[in-house]
Design a protein around this motif. Structure first.
Motif, PDB file in Angstrom:
ATOM      1  N   PHE A  52      -2.547   0.409  -9.610  1.00 16.57           N
ATOM      2  CA  PHE A  52      -3.739  -0.372  -9.319  1.00 16.57           C
ATOM      3  C   PHE A  52      -3.381  -1.814  -8.980  1.00 16.57           C
ATOM      4  O   PHE A  52      -3.917  -2.405  -8.040  1.00 16.57           O
ATOM      5  CB  PHE A  52      -4.701  -0.360 -10.513  1.00 16.57           C
ATOM      6  CG  PHE A  52      -5.418   0.937 -10.692  1.00 16.57           C
ATOM      7  CD1 PHE A  52      -5.799   1.711  -9.612  1.00 16.57           C
ATOM      8  CD2 PHE A  52      -5.721   1.388 -11.972  1.00 16.57           C
ATOM      9  CE1 PHE A  52      -6.454   2.909  -9.780  1.00 16.57           C
ATOM     10  CE2 PHE A  52      -6.380   2.590 -12.152  1.00 16.57           C
ATOM     11  CZ  PHE A  52      -6.750   3.351 -11.052  1.00 16.57           C
ATOM     12  N   CYS A  53      -2.456  -2.379  -9.747  1.00 13.60           N
ATOM     13  CA  CYS A  53      -2.040  -3.767  -9.498  1.00 13.60           C
ATOM     14  C   CYS A  53      -1.383  -3.904  -8.129  1.00 13.60           C
ATOM     15  O   CYS A  53      -1.651  -4.863  -7.386  1.00 13.60           O
ATOM     16  CB  CYS A  53      -1.074  -4.232 -10.592  1.00 13.60           C
ATOM     17  SG  CYS A  53      -1.829  -4.417 -12.227  1.00 13.60           S
ATOM     18  N   VAL A  54      -0.543  -2.928  -7.781  1.00 11.71           N
ATOM     19  CA  VAL A  54       0.150  -2.982  -6.490  1.00 11.71           C
ATOM     20  C   VAL A  54      -0.821  -2.837  -5.335  1.00 11.71           C
ATOM     21  O   VAL A  54      -0.778  -3.605  -4.356  1.00 11.71           O
ATOM     22  CB  VAL A  54       1.238  -1.891  -6.418  1.00 11.71           C
ATOM     23  CG1 VAL A  54       1.835  -1.827  -5.014  1.00 11.71           C
ATOM     24  CG2 VAL A  54       2.337  -2.164  -7.436  1.00 11.71           C
TER      25      VAL A  54
ATOM     26  N   PHE B  72      -9.913   3.084  -7.842  1.00  9.50           N
ATOM     27  CA  PHE B  72     -10.118   2.589  -9.199  1.00  9.50           C
ATOM     28  C   PHE B  72     -11.336   3.242  -9.831  1.00  9.50           C
ATOM     29  O   PHE B  72     -11.301   3.686 -10.987  1.00  9.50           O
ATOM     30  CB  PHE B  72     -10.293   1.071  -9.175  1.00  9.50           C
ATOM     31  CG  PHE B  72     -10.624   0.487 -10.517  1.00  9.50           C
ATOM     32  CD1 PHE B  72      -9.638   0.319 -11.468  1.00  9.50           C
ATOM     33  CD2 PHE B  72     -11.918   0.109 -10.819  1.00  9.50           C
ATOM     34  CE1 PHE B  72      -9.937  -0.215 -12.706  1.00  9.50           C
ATOM     35  CE2 PHE B  72     -12.232  -0.421 -12.046  1.00  9.50           C
ATOM     36  CZ  PHE B  72     -11.233  -0.584 -12.997  1.00  9.50           C
TER      37      PHE B  72
ATOM     38  N   LEU C 263      -4.024  -3.354  -5.363  1.00 11.59           N
ATOM     39  CA  LEU C 263      -4.925  -4.505  -5.338  1.00 11.59           C
ATOM     40  C   LEU C 263      -4.248  -5.694  -4.659  1.00 11.59           C
ATOM     41  O   LEU C 263      -4.849  -6.381  -3.822  1.00 11.59           O
ATOM     42  CB  LEU C 263      -5.338  -4.882  -6.758  1.00 11.59           C
ATOM     43  CG  LEU C 263      -6.274  -6.091  -6.888  1.00 11.59           C
ATOM     44  CD1 LEU C 263      -7.577  -5.827  -6.142  1.00 11.59           C
ATOM     45  CD2 LEU C 263      -6.554  -6.394  -8.360  1.00 11.59           C
ATOM     46  N   ALA C 264      -2.972  -5.915  -5.002  1.00  8.19           N
ATOM     47  CA  ALA C 264      -2.225  -6.998  -4.362  1.00  8.19           C
ATOM     48  C   ALA C 264      -2.087  -6.748  -2.865  1.00  8.19           C
ATOM     49  O   ALA C 264      -2.215  -7.674  -2.045  1.00  8.19           O
ATOM     50  CB  ALA C 264      -0.842  -7.128  -5.008  1.00  8.19           C
TER      51      ALA C 264
ATOM     52  N   SER D 250       2.264   1.701  -3.474  1.00  8.15           N
ATOM     53  CA  SER D 250       1.255   2.229  -4.402  1.00  8.15           C
ATOM     54  C   SER D 250       1.079   3.729  -4.234  1.00  8.15           C
ATOM     55  O   SER D 250       0.873   4.463  -5.211  1.00  8.15           O
ATOM     56  CB  SER D 250      -0.084   1.518  -4.178  1.00  8.15           C
ATOM     57  OG  SER D 250      -0.640   1.851  -2.923  1.00  8.15           O
TER      58      SER D 250
ATOM     59  N   SER E 251       0.832  -1.211   0.000  1.00 10.72           N
ATOM     60  CA  SER E 251       0.000   0.000   0.000  1.00 10.72           C
ATOM     61  C   SER E 251       0.865   1.259   0.000  1.00 10.72           C
ATOM     62  O   SER E 251       0.549   2.248  -0.661  1.00 10.72           O
ATOM     63  CB  SER E 251      -0.927  -0.001   1.222  1.00 10.72           C
ATOM     64  OG  SER E 251      -1.793  -1.110   1.191  1.00 10.72           O
TER      65      SER E 251
ATOM     66  N   LEU F  71      -2.005   1.827 -14.097  1.00 11.45           N
ATOM     67  CA  LEU F  71      -2.213   0.384 -14.142  1.00 11.45           C
ATOM     68  C   LEU F  71      -1.305  -0.331 -13.139  1.00 11.45           C
ATOM     69  O   LEU F  71      -1.749  -1.230 -12.407  1.00 11.45           O
ATOM     70  CB  LEU F  71      -1.952  -0.141 -15.557  1.00 11.45           C
ATOM     71  CG  LEU F  71      -2.106  -1.649 -15.762  1.00 11.45           C
ATOM     72  CD1 LEU F  71      -3.527  -2.074 -15.429  1.00 11.45           C
ATOM     73  CD2 LEU F  71      -1.735  -2.040 -17.191  1.00 11.45           C
ATOM     74  N   LEU F  72      -0.042   0.104 -13.082  1.00  7.03           N
ATOM     75  CA  LEU F  72       0.897  -0.497 -12.140  1.00  7.03           C
ATOM     76  C   LEU F  72       0.473  -0.228 -10.702  1.00  7.03           C
ATOM     77  O   LEU F  72       0.511  -1.117  -9.842  1.00  7.03           O
ATOM     78  CB  LEU F  72       2.301   0.060 -12.400  1.00  7.03           C
ATOM     79  CG  LEU F  72       3.420  -0.452 -11.484  1.00  7.03           C
ATOM     80  CD1 LEU F  72       3.545  -1.967 -11.595  1.00  7.03           C
ATOM     81  CD2 LEU F  72       4.746   0.227 -11.819  1.00  7.03           C
TER      82      LEU F  72
ATOM     83  N   SER G  43      -3.703  -9.117  -0.001  1.00  6.00           N
ATOM     84  CA  SER G  43      -2.798  -9.715   0.981  1.00  6.00           C
ATOM     85  C   SER G  43      -3.252  -9.423   2.405  1.00  6.00           C
ATOM     86  O   SER G  43      -3.278 -10.297   3.268  1.00  6.00           O
ATOM     87  CB  SER G  43      -1.375  -9.182   0.784  1.00  6.00           C
ATOM     88  OG  SER G  43      -0.865  -9.532  -0.488  1.00  6.00           O
TER      89      SER G  43
END
Length: 361
Positions: A346-348, A320, A350-351, A148, A145, A343-344, A355
């Motif tokens: 968001f992926c981070v 998002f 989201l992961a 991101s 987090s 996009l990167l 988690s």
């Protein structure tokens, strides 16, 4: 046979609670990411009048919820959470006007996540720490987090161009708003935000977003404190309700009282000549209803999922939704590089959210 029925009933009950929790989270995510859209294309000036309309509407929704809940006991400590939220909320309009809806919400949502997660995970401010089955996974989620948030800071926004090109067609139409008189008034009645340089806007906007996120992330602490101490004997909160929705009215009352106080101070500073924008009343009302419903869903998610699970989902998700509004409708975020960074990011995030959530399982 009886043992099987009891186990089946327990599994069914848990499944129902999870369904309610995740459904509430999904509704909250969408509404939190959308609630500022109705007012985005209207002139709000310095935002003080708008925030008061928003908070007055929030209190009206809370009153309805309170009546539905048969007026549960009012705990004044829960109003402190409303104070924290309302204090963060007065920064929203300057944030949106300086760095845009998408980036602003993404930054304050990230700090909201970290503050809310850390306070519930480690038991800050006198609340009970949330135990998780997989601590390492929980820490990894928090770390992602933070990463991101850093990525979001590199996303460039073009709020000024967006305003000049797209804000001529409001989402909520009103004939008087689209007249030449309104455009002339908008040009002549500018706020302090409009006089900042591009760099100044970015510094102020990002700083305010961080502060807002920390205040937002702390707003649930008083309610969690009351609930935790309500399970103990010999405290003034012994026997307090464990159903989070019972604290909505007190929490929202704190929001309305604080926002009214700030607005009166603002009127005094302006020598009883506050900047009033009548055209923002209806959009502000719609925005307030959306936010209030989303927040009620968050209270439900805290009840059925626990704060350590609901915070990562509900604070990360609206980014998002807001960014999609910023990209597809308001055209605040442009360029291949920005899209790749988004996009990167968001992926981070989201992961990180997943988690943190799965560390509880």
């Amino acid at each position: 046979m009886e043992s099987w029925q009891e186990n089946h009933s327990s599994v069914s009950s848990n499944a129902t609670e999870l369904a309610i929790g995740f459904t509430s989270s999904a509704v909250a995510v969408f509404l939190f990411g959308t609630n500022f859209v109705p007012v985005k294309k209207f002139e709000t000036g310095d935002g003080m009048f708008f925030q008061w309309i928003l908070c007055a509407t929030i209190w009206i929704v809370a009153l309805i919820v309170n009546l539905i809940q048969n007026c549960p006991k009012f705990w004044s400590l829960a109003m402190v959470g409303g104070f924290l939220w309302a204090t963060g909320n007065i920064t929203v309009v300057p944030i949106v006007k300086t760095i845009g809806l998408g980036l602003g919400l993404l930054i304050w949502a990230s700090f909201n996540l970290l503050t809310g997660w850390a306070s519930s995970r480690f038991g800050w401010f006198g609340i009970d720490p949330e135990e998780v089955a997989k601590p390492i996974l929980n820490y990894v989620g928090a770390g992602l987090s933070v990463v991101s948030t850093i990525l979001f800071l590199f996303v460039k926004t073009d709020v000024q161009n967006s305003s000049s090109s797209s804000e001529s067609e409001p989402l909520l139409r009103e004939h008087a708003i689209n007249t030449s008189e309104r455009r002339a008034e908008t040009r002549s009645d500018v706020s302090w935000v409009d006089n900042l340089s591009p760099l100044g806007k970015r510094v102020i906007g990002c700083s305010l977003a961080v502060i807002a996120g920390i205040l937002y992330g702390s707003s649930f602490v008083p309610v969690l404190y009351i609930k935790d101490h309500g399970r103990r004997n010999g405290t003034m909160y012994t026997g307090a309700s464990q159903f989070d929705l019972d604290y909505v009215f007190a929490h929202f009352s704190g929001i309305f009282l604080t926002s009214t106080t700030y607005f009166l101070i603002y009127c005094a500073v302006m020598k009883n000549r506050p900047k009033i924008y009548p055209q923002v009343i209806l959009p502000g009302f719609v925005s307030g209803v959306l936010w209030a419903i989303a927040s009620c869903c968050w209270f439900l998610a805290n009840r059925y999922l626990s704060a350590v699970v609901s915070f990562p989902i509900i604070t990360a998700g609206p980014g998002f939704i807001a960014a999609m509004w910023g990209v597809l409708v308001f055209k605040e975020i442009k360029g291949l590089k920005n899209y790749v960074l988004l996009l990167l990011a968001f992926c981070v995030i989201l992961a990180g959210s997943l988690s943190t959530a799965f560390s509880k399982v």
